[in-house]
Structures are given as structure tokens and as C-alpha cells.
Design a protein around this motif. Sequence first.
Motif, mmCIF file in Angstrom:
data_model
loop_
_atom_site.group_PDB
_atom_site.id
_atom_site.type_symbol
_atom_site.label_atom_id
_atom_site.label_comp_id
_atom_site.label_asym_id
_atom_site.label_seq_id
_atom_site.Cartn_x
_atom_site.Cartn_y
_atom_site.Cartn_z
ATOM 1 N N GLU A 87 64.930 36.618 43.097
ATOM 2 C CA GLU A 87 64.902 35.372 43.864
ATOM 3 C C GLU A 87 63.922 34.378 43.239
ATOM 4 O O GLU A 87 64.199 33.176 43.143
ATOM 5 C CB GLU A 87 64.507 35.676 45.308
ATOM 6 C CG GLU A 87 64.589 34.499 46.250
ATOM 7 C CD GLU A 87 64.206 34.853 47.669
ATOM 8 O OE1 GLU A 87 64.100 33.926 48.508
ATOM 9 O OE2 GLU A 87 63.996 36.054 47.964
ATOM 10 N N GLN A 88 62.793 34.872 42.790
ATOM 11 C CA GLN A 88 61.786 34.019 42.160
ATOM 12 C C GLN A 88 62.315 33.424 40.853
ATOM 13 O O GLN A 88 62.101 32.234 40.557
ATOM 14 C CB GLN A 88 60.521 34.819 41.888
ATOM 15 C CG GLN A 88 59.385 34.011 41.266
ATOM 16 C CD GLN A 88 58.178 34.879 40.943
ATOM 17 O OE1 GLN A 88 58.193 36.100 41.128
ATOM 18 N NE2 GLN A 88 57.131 34.254 40.434
ATOM 19 N N SER A 132 55.366 38.646 32.983
ATOM 20 C CA SER A 132 53.970 38.228 33.135
ATOM 21 C C SER A 132 53.862 36.852 33.776
ATOM 22 O O SER A 132 52.986 36.621 34.630
ATOM 23 C CB SER A 132 53.257 38.245 31.787
ATOM 24 O OG SER A 132 53.844 37.331 30.888
ATOM 25 N N ARG A 133 54.724 35.939 33.390
ATOM 26 C CA ARG A 133 54.669 34.596 33.970
ATOM 27 C C ARG A 133 55.021 34.639 35.460
ATOM 28 O O ARG A 133 54.385 33.970 36.280
ATOM 29 C CB ARG A 133 55.626 33.665 33.236
ATOM 30 C CG ARG A 133 55.597 32.247 33.809
ATOM 31 C CD ARG A 133 56.634 31.341 33.189
ATOM 32 N NE ARG A 133 56.667 30.074 33.887
ATOM 33 C CZ ARG A 133 57.310 29.869 35.035
ATOM 34 N NH1 ARG A 133 57.957 30.870 35.605
ATOM 35 N NH2 ARG A 133 57.284 28.693 35.620
ATOM 36 N N LEU A 134 56.024 35.424 35.819
ATOM 37 C CA LEU A 134 56.405 35.540 37.226
ATOM 38 C C LEU A 134 55.303 36.208 38.037
ATOM 39 O O LEU A 134 54.965 35.771 39.144
ATOM 40 C CB LEU A 134 57.709 36.330 37.348
ATOM 41 C CG LEU A 134 58.948 35.711 36.698
ATOM 42 C CD1 LEU A 134 60.114 36.691 36.723
ATOM 43 C CD2 LEU A 134 59.341 34.415 37.398
ATOM 44 N N HIS A 193 69.714 35.021 33.711
ATOM 45 C CA HIS A 193 68.282 35.294 33.619
ATOM 46 C C HIS A 193 67.742 36.062 34.834
ATOM 47 O O HIS A 193 67.006 37.052 34.644
ATOM 48 C CB HIS A 193 67.519 33.990 33.415
ATOM 49 C CG HIS A 193 66.038 34.180 33.320
ATOM 50 N ND1 HIS A 193 65.430 34.860 32.275
ATOM 51 C CD2 HIS A 193 65.032 33.817 34.179
ATOM 52 C CE1 HIS A 193 64.123 34.890 32.489
ATOM 53 N NE2 HIS A 193 63.855 34.275 33.614
ATOM 54 N N PRO A 194 68.044 35.667 36.077
ATOM 55 C CA PRO A 194 67.518 36.439 37.215
ATOM 56 C C PRO A 194 67.975 37.897 37.207
ATOM 57 O O PRO A 194 67.224 38.789 37.632
ATOM 58 C CB PRO A 194 68.059 35.692 38.442
ATOM 59 C CG PRO A 194 68.267 34.293 37.953
ATOM 60 C CD PRO A 194 68.743 34.451 36.546
ATOM 61 N N MET A 252 60.204 27.876 43.674
ATOM 62 C CA MET A 252 59.791 27.040 44.796
ATOM 63 C C MET A 252 60.552 27.411 46.071
ATOM 64 O O MET A 252 59.978 27.407 47.163
ATOM 65 C CB MET A 252 59.992 25.559 44.463
ATOM 66 C CG MET A 252 59.494 24.607 45.545
ATOM 67 S SD MET A 252 57.716 24.814 45.923
ATOM 68 C CE MET A 252 56.976 24.148 44.430
ATOM 69 N N LYS A 253 61.821 27.718 45.950
ATOM 70 C CA LYS A 253 62.599 28.154 47.116
ATOM 71 C C LYS A 253 61.994 29.411 47.718
ATOM 72 O O LYS A 253 61.827 29.521 48.945
ATOM 73 C CB LYS A 253 64.053 28.407 46.721
ATOM 74 C CG LYS A 253 64.939 28.944 47.855
ATOM 75 C CD LYS A 253 66.365 29.120 47.373
ATOM 76 C CE LYS A 253 67.246 29.679 48.485
ATOM 77 N NZ LYS A 253 66.907 31.086 48.805
ATOM 78 N N LEU A 254 61.652 30.376 46.857
ATOM 79 C CA LEU A 254 61.014 31.603 47.340
ATOM 80 C C LEU A 254 59.686 31.276 48.006
ATOM 81 O O LEU A 254 59.378 31.799 49.092
ATOM 82 C CB LEU A 254 60.799 32.566 46.177
ATOM 83 C CG LEU A 254 59.947 33.803 46.482
ATOM 84 C CD1 LEU A 254 60.702 34.759 47.394
ATOM 85 C CD2 LEU A 254 59.521 34.495 45.208
ATOM 86 N N HIS A 255 58.893 30.426 47.363
ATOM 87 C CA HIS A 255 57.573 30.080 47.895
ATOM 88 C C HIS A 255 57.701 29.438 49.276
ATOM 89 O O HIS A 255 56.959 29.799 50.211
ATOM 90 C CB HIS A 255 56.868 29.126 46.930
ATOM 91 C CG HIS A 255 55.526 28.665 47.416
ATOM 92 N ND1 HIS A 255 54.411 29.465 47.377
ATOM 93 C CD2 HIS A 255 55.134 27.475 47.975
ATOM 94 C CE1 HIS A 255 53.383 28.807 47.882
ATOM 95 N NE2 HIS A 255 53.785 27.603 48.246
ATOM 96 N N LEU A 256 58.602 28.498 49.422
ATOM 97 C CA LEU A 256 58.777 27.823 50.707
ATOM 98 C C LEU A 256 59.323 28.786 51.762
ATOM 99 O O LEU A 256 58.913 28.733 52.924
ATOM 100 C CB LEU A 256 59.705 26.625 50.539
ATOM 101 C CG LEU A 256 59.133 25.468 49.699
ATOM 102 C CD1 LEU A 256 60.209 24.433 49.411
ATOM 103 C CD2 LEU A 256 57.940 24.831 50.403
#
Length: 239
Positions: free
Chosen positions: A50-51, A208-210, A134-135, A56-60
Motif C-alpha cells: 500500500e505504501q 530502505s527508503r520505505l 513495483h508495489p 501519502m494515501k497510506l499516511h492519511l
Amino acid sequence: MNSTPAITEARSRLEEGLEKAKLILEAIARGEYCCLRHGLPYITPSILYEQAFCEMKLHLRLSKGAPSNARPSTATILLRELLRTKHNTSGIISPPMAATILSVPIIARPPALAVKDCVHAIYIAASFNKRPYHPQLVKAYAYAAIAHSLGIACNTMHLAFVSTRNPNSLKQLINLIQNPLKPKPTKIGDAKIVTMIYDHEKALAILSRLLAYWTMKREPQARKNSYCPKCPFNTHCTL
């Protein structure tokens, strides 16, 4: 030459790795892990998926306490059962696993692992056209990184992405797999298997970035895509 000691050692390594995963899962259940972003004690490959789709969708979603709709897909469940049925003597397992990857606890239950003393292949149900998105790669890398961290990955470990929208085609595709320990690219109708060799350094570079988001080393980032107009959080997005 008697190879029994080597086989016994390999089996012991697999058992020890799964026992290590069990101990981590028990520690998480006791509340010994904490303090990731949003107060989470751990994350999952589905959350990383999901990230990777839109951070941003995941964060919100998590900031507002909205539930996730992620559930094991019908294809994932069917893939697991079909592999077990056809290759029940080849060691198709789907155990709960856990490991700390770059300081972030991740727990998972991979759809299907093909094991013989170590994990030879990880099977992932994923709908795509020519190659995994990619996801989907991120999700597979998370499963594989856990296996690698637990010490149960073979020196050469395959990732097998199985794509189909038709259960009957999936059954036919599974029947074409001669050796689940060494999956090969296969296609029948709309169903196909795309394989790759797991590259741990590449996986860590992507993960690592995620994971830096979860350890609060950076703030969430928005990514504009065609889904944006349908996103339930688009009125709160920074784009």
C-alpha cells in the motif's frame, strides 16, 4: 559420500529459522516492540504494498484511523491450496514469519514457500500484464527479506509471480509446474508465471527508503498517479 550430516544441518537451519520467527512473533504479542510511526509495533508486506502504491494515501488513512481493505485475495488462497494439492510431497508451506529488517519489525504469512531444507522459491499471486508492478515487487521483497534475515533462504531463491484472473487457468498453470523448487516462466491462456532470482542487496535498497518512513527518518511523500481522482483522501493530499 554420505551427505546425511549436511542434510541434517540444512533441516536444522530451517527449523531454527522458523523457531526464531516464532519467538519474534511472541515478543510482538507481549508488546515488546513499539514506536514505529502511528504507534504501530510492526508492519506487514501488505502495508508496504500500500505504501509503495501511494505513501501519502497510506499516511492519511492511518492518521485518520481508517481501516484497511486488504485481505488475502481469492487467487492467493487458491494458489496456496493448488500448490499444496499437486506438490504435497515437495514441501509447500505457508508459515507465519517475522524478522526485523533495517530496525523495523515485519510480520508476514507468505502465500506459498517451496522448501527443501531451505526456501527455494516464494510464490506470490499478483495480477499484471507483462511484468510485476513495483508495489508487487515490494511485497515479494518483504517476504524474501524476512526469509533471508531468518537464515532460511537458499543461496539461490526464486520469486515466482503468478498472474491470472481465471481460476480454471490457474489450475492448468499449476499443473504445468514440474518442480516447484525451481519455477520457470510459464504461460497458458491469460495465466502466467514470471520468475526472478532474489537479489538481497537490491531488495534492501528498495525497502530502505520505505522503511525510513516508519522509523520517522523522513516525512511522507505524495505521488501523483491515475488513481488520484478516486482516492478517498484526495482533498487532504498535498498534491
